[in-house]
Design a protein around this motif. Sequence first.
Motif, mmCIF file in Angstrom:
data_model
loop_
_atom_site.group_PDB
_atom_site.id
_atom_site.type_symbol
_atom_site.label_atom_id
_atom_site.label_comp_id
_atom_site.label_asym_id
_atom_site.label_seq_id
_atom_site.Cartn_x
_atom_site.Cartn_y
_atom_site.Cartn_z
ATOM 1 N N GLY A 1 11.198 5.889 -13.162
ATOM 2 C CA GLY A 1 11.630 4.629 -13.774
ATOM 3 C C GLY A 1 10.786 3.470 -13.296
ATOM 4 N N ASP A 2 11.396 2.303 -13.176
ATOM 5 C CA ASP A 2 10.674 1.087 -12.811
ATOM 6 C C ASP A 2 10.761 0.779 -11.326
ATOM 7 O OD1 ASP A 2 9.551 0.284 -15.262
ATOM 8 O OD2 ASP A 2 11.505 -0.395 -15.966
ATOM 9 N N ILE A 3 10.890 1.794 -10.498
ATOM 10 C CA ILE A 3 10.996 1.568 -9.060
ATOM 11 C C ILE A 3 9.648 1.089 -8.516
ATOM 12 C CG2 ILE A 3 11.440 2.646 -6.819
ATOM 13 C CD1 ILE A 3 13.175 4.694 -8.277
ATOM 14 N N PRO A 4 9.571 -0.100 -7.875
ATOM 15 C CA PRO A 4 8.315 -0.566 -7.313
ATOM 16 C C PRO A 4 7.795 0.401 -6.236
ATOM 17 C CG PRO A 4 9.939 -2.351 -7.375
ATOM 18 C CD PRO A 4 10.670 -1.072 -7.712
ATOM 19 N N GLY A 5 6.486 0.487 -6.167
ATOM 20 C CA GLY A 5 5.876 1.310 -5.130
ATOM 21 C C GLY A 5 5.966 2.784 -5.383
ATOM 22 N N ARG A 6 6.127 3.172 -6.690
ATOM 23 C CA ARG A 6 6.121 4.619 -7.013
ATOM 24 C C ARG A 6 5.088 4.870 -8.109
ATOM 25 N NH1 ARG A 6 9.683 8.043 -4.525
ATOM 26 N NH2 ARG A 6 8.077 9.456 -5.252
ATOM 27 N N ILE B 1 0.880 -1.168 0.000
ATOM 28 C CA ILE B 1 0.000 0.000 0.000
ATOM 29 C C ILE B 1 0.916 1.217 0.000
ATOM 30 C CG2 ILE B 1 -1.757 1.301 1.263
ATOM 31 C CD1 ILE B 1 -2.732 -1.327 2.469
ATOM 32 N N PHE B 2 0.756 2.078 -0.998
ATOM 33 C CA PHE B 2 1.685 3.198 -1.101
ATOM 34 C C PHE B 2 0.984 4.431 -1.652
ATOM 35 C CE2 PHE B 2 1.881 0.910 -5.092
ATOM 36 C CZ PHE B 2 2.025 1.880 -6.075
ATOM 37 N N TYR B 3 1.624 5.556 -1.472
ATOM 38 C CA TYR B 3 1.095 6.865 -1.855
ATOM 39 C C TYR B 3 1.977 7.447 -2.947
ATOM 40 C CZ TYR B 3 -0.315 11.798 -1.039
ATOM 41 O OH TYR B 3 -0.770 13.089 -1.146
ATOM 42 N N SER B 4 1.368 7.824 -4.067
ATOM 43 C CA SER B 4 2.147 8.365 -5.173
ATOM 44 C C SER B 4 1.236 9.209 -6.051
ATOM 45 C CB SER B 4 2.769 7.223 -5.994
ATOM 46 O OG SER B 4 3.666 7.737 -6.967
ATOM 47 N N LEU B 5 1.788 9.729 -7.130
ATOM 48 C CA LEU B 5 0.969 10.376 -8.142
ATOM 49 C C LEU B 5 0.369 9.320 -9.053
ATOM 50 C CD1 LEU B 5 3.189 13.395 -9.274
ATOM 51 C CD2 LEU B 5 1.408 13.358 -7.518
ATOM 52 N N GLN B 6 -0.897 9.489 -9.408
ATOM 53 C CA GLN B 6 -1.485 8.590 -10.390
ATOM 54 C C GLN B 6 -0.736 8.757 -11.704
ATOM 55 O OE1 GLN B 6 -2.781 5.934 -11.996
ATOM 56 N NE2 GLN B 6 -4.505 6.127 -10.564
ATOM 57 N N PRO C 1 -2.424 12.994 -6.526
ATOM 58 C CA PRO C 1 -1.961 12.151 -5.424
ATOM 59 C C PRO C 1 -3.006 11.090 -5.079
ATOM 60 C CG PRO C 1 -1.467 14.449 -4.969
ATOM 61 C CD PRO C 1 -2.339 14.441 -6.185
ATOM 62 N N THR C 2 -2.555 9.846 -5.012
ATOM 63 C CA THR C 2 -3.450 8.698 -4.908
ATOM 64 C C THR C 2 -2.829 7.638 -4.005
ATOM 65 O OG1 THR C 2 -4.243 9.082 -7.172
ATOM 66 C CG2 THR C 2 -4.598 6.873 -6.264
ATOM 67 N N VAL C 3 -3.663 6.931 -3.252
ATOM 68 C CA VAL C 3 -3.217 5.755 -2.514
ATOM 69 C C VAL C 3 -3.463 4.523 -3.388
ATOM 70 C CG1 VAL C 3 -3.605 4.281 -0.511
ATOM 71 C CG2 VAL C 3 -3.593 6.759 -0.243
ATOM 72 N N PHE C 4 -2.432 3.709 -3.543
ATOM 73 C CA PHE C 4 -2.525 2.484 -4.324
ATOM 74 C C PHE C 4 -2.521 1.280 -3.384
ATOM 75 C CE2 PHE C 4 -0.844 5.677 -7.096
ATOM 76 C CZ PHE C 4 -1.414 5.411 -8.333
ATOM 77 N N ILE C 5 -3.492 0.420 -3.571
ATOM 78 C CA ILE C 5 -3.558 -0.836 -2.821
ATOM 79 C C ILE C 5 -3.285 -1.947 -3.828
ATOM 80 C CG2 ILE C 5 -4.975 -2.322 -1.371
ATOM 81 C CD1 ILE C 5 -6.741 0.162 -0.813
ATOM 82 N N ARG C 6 -2.093 -2.546 -3.743
ATOM 83 C CA ARG C 6 -1.701 -3.564 -4.718
ATOM 84 C C ARG C 6 -1.921 -4.959 -4.133
ATOM 85 N NH1 ARG C 6 0.835 -2.825 -9.107
ATOM 86 N NH2 ARG C 6 2.031 -0.977 -8.443
ATOM 87 N N LEU C 7 -2.899 -5.661 -4.701
ATOM 88 C CA LEU C 7 -3.198 -7.016 -4.257
ATOM 89 C C LEU C 7 -2.239 -8.012 -4.903
ATOM 90 C CD1 LEU C 7 -5.743 -5.426 -3.426
ATOM 91 C CD2 LEU C 7 -7.090 -7.452 -3.988
ATOM 92 N N THR C 8 -2.040 -9.117 -4.216
ATOM 93 C CA THR C 8 -1.121 -10.156 -4.677
ATOM 94 C C THR C 8 -1.850 -11.160 -5.564
ATOM 95 O OG1 THR C 8 0.140 -9.927 -2.629
ATOM 96 C CG2 THR C 8 0.491 -11.947 -3.913
ATOM 97 N N THR D 1 -6.730 3.763 -5.679
ATOM 98 C CA THR D 1 -6.702 2.812 -6.792
ATOM 99 C C THR D 1 -6.377 1.426 -6.253
ATOM 100 O OG1 THR D 1 -6.048 4.445 -8.453
ATOM 101 C CG2 THR D 1 -5.542 2.151 -8.929
ATOM 102 N N VAL D 2 -7.246 0.482 -6.541
ATOM 103 C CA VAL D 2 -7.004 -0.924 -6.190
ATOM 104 C C VAL D 2 -6.461 -1.601 -7.440
ATOM 105 C CG1 VAL D 2 -8.032 -3.078 -5.394
ATOM 106 C CG2 VAL D 2 -8.836 -0.892 -4.471
ATOM 107 N N THR D 3 -5.280 -2.195 -7.316
ATOM 108 C CA THR D 3 -4.571 -2.709 -8.479
ATOM 109 C C THR D 3 -3.909 -4.040 -8.140
ATOM 110 O OG1 THR D 3 -2.949 -2.077 -10.186
ATOM 111 C CG2 THR D 3 -2.484 -1.341 -7.923
#
Length: 213
Positions: free
Chosen positions: A208-213, A9-14, A23-30, A69-71
């Motif tokens: 770039g490809d940094i996870p959680g951004r 769960i992280f906070y970034s720009l959409q 600015p958006t909170v992303f909830i990344r499900l496994t 965003t749930v992703t």
Amino acid sequence: MNQLKITEIFYSLQGEANTVGIPTVFIRLTGCPLRCHYCDTSYAFQGGNWWDLSEIIHKVATFNTRYITVTGGEPLVQSSCLTLLTLLCDAGYKTSLETSGALDISKVDIRVIKIMDIKTPESGEESRNLYQNIDYLLTHDQIKFVLCSREDYIWAKSILSNYDLDSRCEVLFSPSYNQLNPTHLAEWILEDKLQVRMQIQLHKYLWGDIPGR
């Protein structure tokens, strides 16, 4: 079941869709049943930690933003995702769901903004497209094509026309990062006068490809 397996769960720009830059909170499900060749979140295929739905709602509240965003992965692999989406809407969040288009979306809360992929031939997963999902799209939803080549573009144009997609909801054409030249895609869209929104992945140009951004 009132739990979900969460990768992060992280906070970034959409970075995509029509709220890009917000600015958006992303909830990344496994978990994900697809293996698109350009996937940039393969780290979410496995692992993760179990969270109670109440813990997720509490965590989201700490970021003080109304955009969620749930992703994934593919969020709809986990049945409790539907409950989470409804809880987020009930809490007043502007909630979007990023989904591959390979799983049934008919039970998703109608308040949720569905951002649904249609997989192109060069994604490697074209056969997984569940075209009946198109019938459940609402005007606030979005359809996304990630394009890898001129051939993918031509194919996407035919799907756009055959299903009259731009009359249903907003359609996004996105170049596969570092694979299709964005300028070429822009020129094709203008030349063909398509009623679509071209998008690039803002977060990748920033971080770039940094996870959680």
